[in-house]
Design an enzyme around this catalytic site. Structure first.
Site, mmCIF file in Angstrom:
data_model
loop_
_atom_site.group_PDB
_atom_site.id
_atom_site.type_symbol
_atom_site.label_atom_id
_atom_site.label_comp_id
_atom_site.label_asym_id
_atom_site.label_seq_id
_atom_site.Cartn_x
_atom_site.Cartn_y
_atom_site.Cartn_z
ATOM 1 N N GLU A 6 -2.656 0.267 -4.332
ATOM 2 C CA GLU A 6 -2.742 -0.863 -3.400
ATOM 3 C C GLU A 6 -2.879 -2.166 -4.172
ATOM 4 O OE1 GLU A 6 -5.672 -2.191 0.321
ATOM 5 O OE2 GLU A 6 -6.186 -0.478 -0.959
ATOM 6 N N ASP A 20 0.854 -1.183 0.000
ATOM 7 C CA ASP A 20 0.000 0.000 0.000
ATOM 8 C C ASP A 20 0.894 1.240 0.000
ATOM 9 O OD1 ASP A 20 -2.194 1.630 0.120
ATOM 10 O OD2 ASP A 20 -2.680 1.209 2.215
#
Length: 367
Positions: A105, A9
């Site tokens: 992500e 992320d």
């Protein structure tokens, strides 16, 4: 075989790209979104802005009150997409099993990786280093045996950190967690869990499947499994798009029907533009309305054909909107937001048919 799953992320992605590209923004509270006096929402906030309580999806006006020194920056999605593409190429150097959840992500399955690196933690370390080397941006990562654990692990050491949850650590790790960090547990579910005495993973694990089914429906089985570290979902490189939509939050609440229908026409045109860029064979058209008191309604129609241009989208949207317009030509309540979305119908039929029904919010996050 024990799987090796990574969750990567990017840290405050949009805001970090802005700070990278504009040195004067570095170290300052950056808020990516609409102007501070607009009805738009925050797309992203730098960590400097987050210290003031600014969060994604928050109204820009609220963000301005919380962070008077915040610098509001208009989103540059083309720039973010270019960086995202570069990051994805780095992922693909290690494995083809890359599931992009958004521009910033992803899940990666590195059980067997292209570089034959034996340890998933080493793969994650190399990927994070390479991302920084090529983009000057930092990423956080979680490493574990399934998606659930890897995603939660990522948030344990942000920004610019990495957390590893090994198989033998999984049980104690989950038991120690607040259930608020479990994916799928929002404010309403969390309030209900607290009322039932469920605050930690350990508390959740003590509840029977029957009890969770009774109180949480279909989600009960999911909660029962993940609190035991069970999640066999594969990393899916080619995720099927479930919906495509466009929406608009108005500078001021709309009551007059002519203004409302004019805005609906603009939204239909924007959705047509997106469909031309990203063809999507959806047959269910959903109208989303948010009123001035923030209550939200959705209405849907499923058609037996999938090609929809702006005129057809507007026609169907108008039909769905009619029940919210009074005979006087005004809305039942002032309208804050309108949206149109296309999705796949839950069932298909060879016969031509339409149905109107209440739906949960089908709209992705669109800024």
């Amino acid at each position: 075989m024990i799987r090796k799953i990574l969750h990567v992320d990017m840290d405050a992605f949009y805001a970090s790209v802005e700070q990278r590209d504009n040195p004067s923004y570095r170290g300052k509270p950056i808020i990516v979104g609409g102007p501070p006096d607009s009805r738009g929402v925050v797309c992203a906030a730098s960590y400097e802005a987050r210290k003031f309580g600014v969060r994604s999806a928050m109204p820009c006006s609220q963000a301005a009150r919380l962070c008077p020194s915040g610098i509001f920056v208009t989103p540059r999605f083309e720039a973010y997409r270019k960086v995202s593409s570069k990051i994805r190429q780095i992922f693909l150097e290690y494995t083809d099993l890359v599931e992009m959840l958004s521009l910033d992500e992803a899940f990666l399955d590195v059980t067997e990786n292209k570089k034959n690196i034996p340890y998933a933690s080493q793969v994650a370390k190399e990927i994070r280093e390479k991302i920084f080397e090529e983009t000057q941006l930092t990423a956080s990562a979680g490493v574990s045996i399934n998606k659930f654990l890897a995603k939660i692990a990522t948030d344990q050491n942000k920004p610019n950190g990495m957390t590893i949850v090994r198989p033998e650590q999984a049980e104690k790790f989950i038991e120690s967690l607040d259930v608020s960090v479990f994916p799928g547990i929002g404010k309403v579910t969390l309030k209900k869990m607290h009322a039932l005495g469920i605050k930690k993973g350990k508390d959740l694990k003590e509840k029977s499947l029957e009890m969770l089914d009774q109180n949480f429906g279909k989600s009960g089985r999911w909660f029962y499994a993940v609190c035991r570290g069970l999640d066999d979902r594969p990393v899916e490189p080619y995720r099927e798009r479930k919906s495509l939509g466009a929406e608009s939050t108005f500078p001021k609440d709309l009551e007059n029907s002519s203004e409302i229908f004019r805005e609906l026409s603009d939204i239909a045109e924007e959705l047509e533009r997106r469909l031309l860029q990203k063809p999507f064979p959806g047959k269910t058209i959903t109208l989303k309305i948010k009123f001035s008191d923030f209550t939200q309604k959705t209405r849907s129609i499923t058609e037996d054909y999938s090609y929809l241009d702006k005129n057809e989208l507007y026609r169907i949207g108008t039909k769905l909107l009619e029940e919210f317009i009074l005979g006087s030509g005004k809305a039942v309540f002032p309208i804050r937001l309108l949206g149109l979305s296309l999705s796949h119908p839950e069932t298909s039929s060879k016969n031509s048919q339409s149905k109107i029904e209440d739906e949960e919010d089908l709209f992705p996050s669109l800024f």
